[in-house]
Scaffold this motif. Structure first.
Motif, PDB file in Angstrom:
ATOM      1  N   ARG A  16      39.153  38.614  47.962  1.00 20.38           N
ATOM      2  CA  ARG A  16      38.207  37.701  47.315  1.00 20.38           C
ATOM      3  C   ARG A  16      36.765  38.019  47.662  1.00 20.38           C
ATOM      4  NH1 ARG A  16      40.554  32.094  49.317  1.00 20.38           N
ATOM      5  NH2 ARG A  16      40.588  33.367  51.216  1.00 20.38           N
ATOM      6  N   ASP A  17      36.553  38.677  48.793  1.00 26.35           N
ATOM      7  CA  ASP A  17      35.201  39.039  49.193  1.00 26.35           C
ATOM      8  C   ASP A  17      34.663  40.245  48.434  1.00 26.35           C
ATOM      9  OD1 ASP A  17      35.128  37.007  51.030  1.00 26.35           O
ATOM     10  OD2 ASP A  17      35.712  38.261  52.726  1.00 26.35           O
ATOM     11  N   VAL A  46      40.469  42.032  37.897  1.00 26.78           N
ATOM     12  CA  VAL A  46      41.094  43.271  37.438  1.00 26.78           C
ATOM     13  C   VAL A  46      41.808  42.967  36.127  1.00 26.78           C
ATOM     14  CG1 VAL A  46      42.674  45.164  37.968  1.00 26.78           C
ATOM     15  CG2 VAL A  46      41.464  44.005  39.828  1.00 26.78           C
ATOM     16  N   LYS A  47      41.660  43.864  35.135  1.00 26.85           N
ATOM     17  CA  LYS A  47      42.295  43.672  33.821  1.00 26.85           C
ATOM     18  C   LYS A  47      43.059  44.928  33.443  1.00 26.85           C
ATOM     19  CE  LYS A  47      39.715  42.028  30.530  1.00 26.85           C
ATOM     20  NZ  LYS A  47      38.551  41.871  29.612  1.00 26.85           N
ATOM     21  N   TYR A  79      44.309  40.138  37.195  1.00 29.09           N
ATOM     22  CA  TYR A  79      44.510  39.784  38.605  1.00 29.09           C
ATOM     23  C   TYR A  79      43.209  39.142  39.059  1.00 29.09           C
ATOM     24  CZ  TYR A  79      44.367  40.532  43.694  1.00 29.09           C
ATOM     25  OH  TYR A  79      44.197  40.371  45.061  1.00 29.09           O
ATOM     26  N   PHE A  80      43.289  37.868  39.496  1.00 30.27           N
ATOM     27  CA  PHE A  80      42.122  37.064  39.835  1.00 30.27           C
ATOM     28  C   PHE A  80      42.244  36.671  41.314  1.00 30.27           C
ATOM     29  CE2 PHE A  80      39.284  34.147  37.070  1.00 30.27           C
ATOM     30  CZ  PHE A  80      38.204  34.369  37.902  1.00 30.27           C
ATOM     31  N   PRO A  81      41.705  37.478  42.237  1.00 29.55           N
ATOM     32  CA  PRO A  81      41.899  37.217  43.670  1.00 29.55           C
ATOM     33  C   PRO A  81      41.480  35.824  44.113  1.00 29.55           C
ATOM     34  CG  PRO A  81      40.956  39.389  43.330  1.00 29.55           C
ATOM     35  CD  PRO A  81      40.921  38.704  42.005  1.00 29.55           C
ATOM     36  N   GLU A  82      40.382  35.304  43.546  1.00 28.73           N
ATOM     37  CA  GLU A  82      39.875  34.004  43.989  1.00 28.73           C
ATOM     38  C   GLU A  82      40.921  32.909  43.872  1.00 28.73           C
ATOM     39  OE1 GLU A  82      36.186  30.880  43.095  1.00 28.73           O
ATOM     40  OE2 GLU A  82      36.336  32.774  41.990  1.00 28.73           O
ATOM     41  N   PHE A  83      41.797  33.033  42.850  1.00 31.33           N
ATOM     42  CA  PHE A  83      42.813  32.013  42.611  1.00 31.33           C
ATOM     43  C   PHE A  83      44.222  32.508  42.953  1.00 31.33           C
ATOM     44  CE2 PHE A  83      39.288  31.111  39.684  1.00 31.33           C
ATOM     45  CZ  PHE A  83      38.966  29.829  40.086  1.00 31.33           C
ATOM     46  N   GLN A  85      40.603  48.018  34.409  1.00 32.21           N
ATOM     47  CA  GLN A  85      39.208  47.626  34.559  1.00 32.21           C
ATOM     48  C   GLN A  85      39.108  46.744  35.791  1.00 32.21           C
ATOM     49  OE1 GLN A  85      39.067  45.995  30.421  1.00 32.21           O
ATOM     50  NE2 GLN A  85      37.125  47.100  30.310  1.00 32.21           N
ATOM     51  N   LEU A  86      38.181  47.066  36.678  1.00 29.40           N
ATOM     52  CA  LEU A  86      38.044  46.328  37.940  1.00 29.40           C
ATOM     53  C   LEU A  86      36.577  45.982  38.147  1.00 29.40           C
ATOM     54  CD1 LEU A  86      39.736  47.122  41.329  1.00 29.40           C
ATOM     55  CD2 LEU A  86      37.275  46.729  41.219  1.00 29.40           C
ATOM     56  N   LYS A  87      36.298  44.714  38.410  1.00 27.00           N
ATOM     57  CA  LYS A  87      34.929  44.258  38.641  1.00 27.00           C
ATOM     58  C   LYS A  87      34.747  43.852  40.099  1.00 27.00           C
ATOM     59  CE  LYS A  87      31.309  41.309  36.718  1.00 27.00           C
ATOM     60  NZ  LYS A  87      30.987  40.186  35.786  1.00 27.00           N
TER      61      LYS A  87
END
Length: 256
Positions: A86-87, A92-93, A100-104, A119-121
């Motif tokens: 999350r940090d 990720v898509k 993939y949404f680490p925060e949640f 795709q990774l932000k």
């Protein structure tokens, strides 16, 4: 010592020099040769030189390719690489729109799929080091130390991916760069039984906006790079697409 002891991006800028300086990197490969003293603290085994994969991520959107020759749980892999993803990772898509949404702690993608791009932000520039053979303890323990580089290389050569009509996100599952024109001109399909037809490829794009445009004989990408992802547009669906194979090359810096 944790793998990446970096500040939270909300309070401080991310710095990479501290831990990049502890490793020796082959300039033409994503494989990182880290010594035992500075190897990451993964939950099993001791990692020596040549047993890690280096993945450099820029701030914002990146196109990455699965670095593994078999399925690996994406969330577990990033947790081993970053501690708390999350940090570092916002989203990720995959090519189907799964995320993939680490925060949640939400992972609709599931696994890294061999040969597939994503795709990774990120919140900031960061370098990850991943186990050469993933986070599967059984696989790691069943391969003799002296054979792990060869095993990894050989498994990459056999990766195929099915392409749909239109846009696809693919990886370049090799250990060394390869000229994009050569790579696609010598690619195969149907498990190596047929040459990949040149007129099936419309355009290839990387995450810098560079393109390989076969119709006009233009290659602004140069080399395809291990660990990177690429968007490619095709005229027809293709089964079991594969890039040309590479021979195994050991490196004098490796001591395993």
């Amino acid at each position: 010592m944790s793998l990446l002891n970096l500040p939270h991006p909300a309070t401080e800028s991310i710095k990479t020099e501290e831990y990049i300086g502890r490793i020796t990197v082959r300039e033409d490969s994503i494989v990182t040769f880290a010594d035992e003293e500075h190897a990451p603290e993964f939950p099993f085994g001791g990692f020596g030189a040549g047993e890690l994969i280096k993945m450099e991520l820029a701030i914002g959107w990146n196109l990455i390719g699965s670095p593994f020759p078999f399925h690996q749980d994406m969330q577990a892999t990033f947790e081993q690489a970053f501690g708390d993803p999350r940090d570092f990772i916002e989203l990720v898509k995959d090519n189907l729109g799964n995320v993939y949404f680490p925060e949640f702690f939400f992972n609709a993608i599931g696994d890294f799929d061999p040969g597939t791009g994503y795709q990774l932000k990120t919140f900031g520039p960061v370098t990850a080091r991943l186990p050469l053979l993933g986070t599967n303890e059984q696989v790691f323990n069943n391969i003799p130390t002296q054979n792990r580089q060869q095993f990894y290389h050989d498994k990459l050569q056999s990766i195929t991916v099915d392409l749909t009509t239109g846009w696809n996100l693919i990886a370049f599952p090799r250990t060394r760069p390869m000229d994009a024109v050569f790579a696609f001109d010598n690619a195969t399909m149907n498990n190596g039984n047929d040459a990949y037809p040149a007129n099936n490829l419309l355009i290839v794009k990387n995450d810098q906006g560079d393109v390989y445009w076969p119709e006009y004989g233009y290659n602004g990408i140069g080399d395809l790079l291990p660990g990177k992802g690429y968007q490619i547009k095709t005229t027809n669906a293709v089964n079991a697409f594969s890039f040309p194979t590479q021979t195994f090359e050991d490196n004098p810096l490796i001591n395993i």
